[in-house]
Write a protein that holds these residues in place. Structure first.
Motif, PDB file in Angstrom:
ATOM      1  N   ARG A 197       0.839  -1.208   0.000  1.00  0.00           N
ATOM      2  CA  ARG A 197       0.000   0.000   0.000  1.00  0.00           C
ATOM      3  C   ARG A 197       0.870   1.253   0.000  1.00  0.00           C
ATOM      4  N   GLU A 198       2.007   1.194   0.679  1.00  0.00           N
ATOM      5  CA  GLU A 198       2.902   2.349   0.663  1.00  0.00           C
ATOM      6  C   GLU A 198       3.391   2.636  -0.748  1.00  0.00           C
ATOM      7  N   GLU A 199       3.718   1.587  -1.490  1.00  0.00           N
ATOM      8  CA  GLU A 199       4.148   1.794  -2.873  1.00  0.00           C
ATOM      9  C   GLU A 199       3.011   2.346  -3.721  1.00  0.00           C
ATOM     10  N   GLU A 200       1.797   1.887  -3.486  1.00  0.00           N
ATOM     11  CA  GLU A 200       0.655   2.440  -4.218  1.00  0.00           C
ATOM     12  C   GLU A 200       0.564   3.951  -4.012  1.00  0.00           C
ATOM     13  N   LEU A 201       0.787   4.388  -2.768  1.00  0.00           N
ATOM     14  CA  LEU A 201       0.628   5.805  -2.443  1.00  0.00           C
ATOM     15  C   LEU A 201       1.828   6.650  -2.847  1.00  0.00           C
ATOM     16  N   THR A 202       2.982   6.017  -3.043  1.00  0.00           N
ATOM     17  CA  THR A 202       4.174   6.799  -3.335  1.00  0.00           C
ATOM     18  C   THR A 202       4.722   6.583  -4.735  1.00  0.00           C
ATOM     19  N   ALA A 203       4.445   5.420  -5.348  1.00  0.00           N
ATOM     20  CA  ALA A 203       5.111   5.095  -6.602  1.00  0.00           C
ATOM     21  C   ALA A 203       4.165   4.667  -7.712  1.00  0.00           C
TER      22      ALA A 203
ATOM     23  N   ARG B 169       1.425   6.765   4.330  1.00  0.00           N
ATOM     24  CA  ARG B 169       1.944   5.461   3.969  1.00  0.00           C
ATOM     25  C   ARG B 169       0.864   4.378   3.898  1.00  0.00           C
ATOM     26  N   SER B 170      -0.316   4.659   4.414  1.00  0.00           N
ATOM     27  CA  SER B 170      -1.361   3.638   4.452  1.00  0.00           C
ATOM     28  C   SER B 170      -2.713   4.327   4.539  1.00  0.00           C
ATOM     29  N   PHE B 171      -3.773   3.507   4.577  1.00  0.00           N
ATOM     30  CA  PHE B 171      -5.113   4.057   4.718  1.00  0.00           C
ATOM     31  C   PHE B 171      -5.372   4.582   6.124  1.00  0.00           C
ATOM     32  N   ARG B 172      -4.438   4.347   7.058  1.00  0.00           N
ATOM     33  CA  ARG B 172      -4.568   5.002   8.358  1.00  0.00           C
ATOM     34  C   ARG B 172      -4.369   6.508   8.219  1.00  0.00           C
TER      35      ARG B 172
END
Length: 797
Positions: free
Chosen positions: A283-289, A717-720
């Motif tokens: 998920r972090e990669e989804e949000l950053t890359a 970094r996440s849905f949090r």
């Protein structure tokens, strides 16, 4: 026209059992012997040159089978955008580069026996960087002396790399200067829309392997399997014939999977190791890359005389991030659609897409329309307020109608000059009327008006005080004064890209009177396969269960560009209809010969070919005869469809909100979407599209943002952290499907999937204005922004 028997009915999805039981449905639902797991080492810097990279320690680790850096792969410029050929996006990327351009850019990729080993191997790679000055503000990207992000000599298709200008558009209809000179009033406003992420529940994931013929098989979570195959061939250095792309079910796409993000490195690792490889984003990669919606700064200027537009001008500065994927075409759509909604003789559009060292923007549901319509429909509301007019009546007098031309669509097109477009179906007047009635527009505009001093503050209950600033929970903790308001917006979209998109379908008849339907079009959760089955069943006169669909396999199915541009129903569906009608003609011909009649003297009824005297042959008998008896042949047909028309669906969207003037929290109470999508193929699925898009747009309006620090690092970094609308935020949603008939569409249908996301955000912002008297021109409408606006406002509190 004969009454429809299958089209227009809420048939059960053909993949419902498979989805419910999880039978090998998604990419990750298979495990192959000898599977390797890949991880990507990413850049910690927004802009830097790799001066030294040492992967020896990583390669020596037990379980590591392959490590690739820019020194190990061919340098082949390409675009990650899955678009038609030749692509309108610049070729400004390579598989692995010596230069990194945003935090999260690829540095190296590792394949190992398990994911943990692959991750440790990434961490063992030693990289030395020469950190360069970065551009984090799009308004500074073209400034003299700004660092050049794309200085590589082998890039192509960039408008002006020396000024970080990825793409530029200048288009005009009539004379805007003359229009402003003729105007009695001129209005101008600037609006800003942010980075937001598609947030598909299934992240990007790909599995690759070599089949028994040593061909590369790619199983990606992708919207564009045929584009994947075409783009992979030169990157991997193998011919197209050695690549097979098979798309399973997709756990959400929303445009983010219209990109080739991981298929290339996954395929290269398989070619280098000879083993299956699995690569999945966190998920972090989804949000950053991964990809995002393009942020835009949109300035709208309008001239009016006697309550009608004399001139409309839109100027856009678009941030494409580190690479120019979809940069030109997204901002083409922004101006094309927004400047086609209202009758106006003089139109001008200026747009520039600039590179920055931030997250890469790409395709996202709506594709430029949510940005443009937030600006335009906020601006129109401001005009109505300044003229002391009901914003509904102002829109009703000025919007386009059936029979009108769309001159900006012809001049601007999408990435290149378009084609003449005449509106042949328009349910916007009915949508406005029905939507206004459903929201209670007249009564609530009066009751919530802040112009009435006795109603400037209406206590309607309590709202939650939540740290995230969201307000959808039924829990009420603290008493607070609440204001209510209603707002609206009208929007349009398109149905495919005229003169560009082409879809194809094949249909084959079986001995039991069933039919195999092969389509290249991609079902990404929208129910496209079901819709295709309904179209085929309607044309062939059989129930849906007699249609057996198979889609999105580059070896087995005919070509289709993929699921984007609202083209699936209108373009690919028309190909299905044409193929089915061709098969129907063959059935009639065979059946007539069996009955010793002329084809024109028999009819199809109840899965039979019937003569006027009551004699008939069944579909089963027709197929058996064609396969085994006189003049043997397979009853089947393949059809393609491309259109120079792109009929717009329309929508009128109404929002009712509560605003806590003490905390700044905005809560959507009710949302009404009245949508004209032509003949609805499957009402239940269409309503699902409306409701899902509405909830996405509520998140876009109120919560979603992607903050970057001073070094260009995405902070969430996440849905949090990254807040999307969830079940607790769902307001009352009313979906109204306005029936019209589009003469160029399959059985009268046009697009439905994207248009419902375009209107809620401006409708919510306009409702906020009606509730409080403050106008916010920037999304999202967060509590802190609302409070600042309220505190600086002269409106009584």
């Amino acid at each position: 026209m004969s009454p429809l028997t299958t089209v227009g009915k809420s048939e059960r999805r053909v993949d419902s059992v498979k989805l419910a039981t999880g039978r090998g449905t998604f990419v990750d639902d298979i495990v192959l012997p000898g599977m390797l797991y890949a991880r990507i080492l990413r850049s910690p810097h927004a802009h830097a040159l790799i001066t030294r990279i040492d992967a020896a320690q990583a390669r020596a680790m037990p379980g590591v089978k392959c490590v690739l850096t820019h020194e190990d792969v061919p340098r082949v410029p390409y675009t990650t955008a899955g678009q038609g050929w030749p692509e309108p996006s610049p070729y400004d990327a390579v598989m692995l580069d010596r230069k990194v351009r945003f935090v999260g850019d690829r540095v190296a990729v590792v394949a190992a026996e398990d994911p943990e080993i692959a991750q440790r191997a990434c961490e063992a790679i030693r990289v030395e960087y020469d950190v360069l000055a970065a551009i984090l503000d799009p308004e500074q990207a073209m400034a003299p002396g700004a660092p050049v992000i794309h200085d590589q000599p082998d890039a192509s298709g960039i408008k002006d790399a020396s000024r970080n200008l990825a793409a530029e558009i200048m288009a005009e209809v009539g004379s805007v200067e003359r229009g402003f000179a003729e105007a009695q009033r001129v209005f101008e406003g600037t609006y800003r829309v942010p980075y937001v992420q598609q947030s598909s529940i299934e992240p990007h994931i790909t599995i690759t392997w070599l089949d028994e013929d040593h061909r590369l098989v790619v199983r990606p979570s992708a919207q564009v399997p045929f584009h994947v195959r075409r783009l992979l061939a030169p990157l991997l250095g193998i011919p197209v014939r050695r690549i097979r792309v098979i798309k399973p079910r997709i756990g959400g796409g929303f445009g983010g999977k219209q990109e080739i993000l991981i298929e290339d490195v996954c395929g290269m690792l398989t070619l280098r190791t000879g083993r299956p490889v699995r690569l999945e984003y966190t998920r972090e990669e989804e949000l950053t890359a991964a990809r995002t919606r393009h942020p835009q700064i949109v300035t709208v200027k309008s001239g009016l005389r006697d309550g009608a537009f004399t001139a409309l001008e839109m100027r856009v500065l678009e941030n494409t991030g580190a690479y120019g994927t979809h940069a030109l075409t997204v901002m083409s759509v922004t101006g094309n659609r927004a400047l086609s909604l209202y009758r106006c003789p003089n139109l001008r559009y200026e747009a520039r897409a600039v590179y920055t060292n931030l997250a890469v923007a790409g395709a996202f549901r709506g594709y430029g329309c949510p940005q443009g319509f937030f600006a335009l429909e906020s601006h129109v509301d401001e005009i109505a307020a300044a003229l002391n007019q009901d914003p509904l009546e102002f829109r009703r007098r000025n919007h386009v109608r059936e029979g009108d031309d769309q001159p900006m669509a012809e001049v601007l097109g999408e990435g290149k000059e378009g084609f003449k477009q005449i509106i042949r179906s328009c349910g916007l007047p009915q949508a406005i009327e029905r939507g206004a009635k459903a929201i209670g527009w007249v009564e609530k505009r009066r009751r919530y008006s802040i112009a009435d001093p006795t109603q400037t503050m209406e206590l309607v209950g309590h709202v939650p005080r939540r740290g995230s600033g969201r307000g959808g929970s039924a829990a009420r903790e603290t008493s607070a004064a609440i204001r209510r308001g209603v707002g609206m917006a009208i929007v349009m979209q398109a149905s495919g890209i005229p003169g560009v998109d082409m879809g194809a379908a094949s249909i084959k008849m079986n001995e039991d009177g069933s039919f195999n339907l092969l389509v290249g079009a991609t079902d990404i959760g929208t129910g496209a396969d079901t819709m295709f089955c309904q179209l085929a069943a309607e044309a062939l006169g059989v129930p849906v269960e007699k249609i057996i669909p198979y889609s999105s396999d580059t070896d087995m199915t005919p070509f289709d560009p993929g699921a984007y541009a609202s083209s699936t129903t209108y373009i690919s569906g028309r190909a299905v209809e044409k193929a089915a009608l061709a098969v129907r003609e063959q059935i009639v011909a065979v059946g007539a010969a069996m009955l010793e009649e002329e084809p024109g003297k028999v009819v199809i009824h109840g899965q039979k070919v019937c003569a006027k005297d009551g004699r008939f042959v069944t579909y089963e008998q027709v197929c058996l005869s064609s396969l085994y008896q006189k003049d043997q042949f397979q009853i089947m047909a393949t059809a393609s469809h491309m259109s120079y028309d792109s009929p717009p669906p329309f929508a009128a969207v109404f929002a009712e909100v509560e605003v806590d003037v003490e905390t700044g929290v905005v809560r959507v109470v009710k949302l009404v979407e009245a949508v004209d999508c032509g003949q609805v193929v499957n009402p239940q699925m269409a309503e699902g599209q409306v409701e899902g898009a509405a909830l996405q747009s509520i998140g876009y309006a109120l919560y979603e943002r992607m903050p970057f620090d001073a070094e260009g690092r995405m902070q969430f970094r996440s849905f949090r952290d990254y807040t999307i609308a969830t079940a607790v935020d769902v307001p009352e949603i009313v979906s109204i499907l306005v029936p019209t008939h589009e003469p160029t569409g399959p059985f009268g249908a046009k697009a439905i999937a994207e248009i419902p996301i375009n209107g809620p955000a401006p409708a919510i912002a306009n409702a906020l204005f009606q509730a409080t008297g403050v106008r916010l021109r920037d999304l999202p409408l967060t509590p802190d922004r609302v409070l600042v606006a309220l505190r600086s406002s002269t409106v009584p509190r």
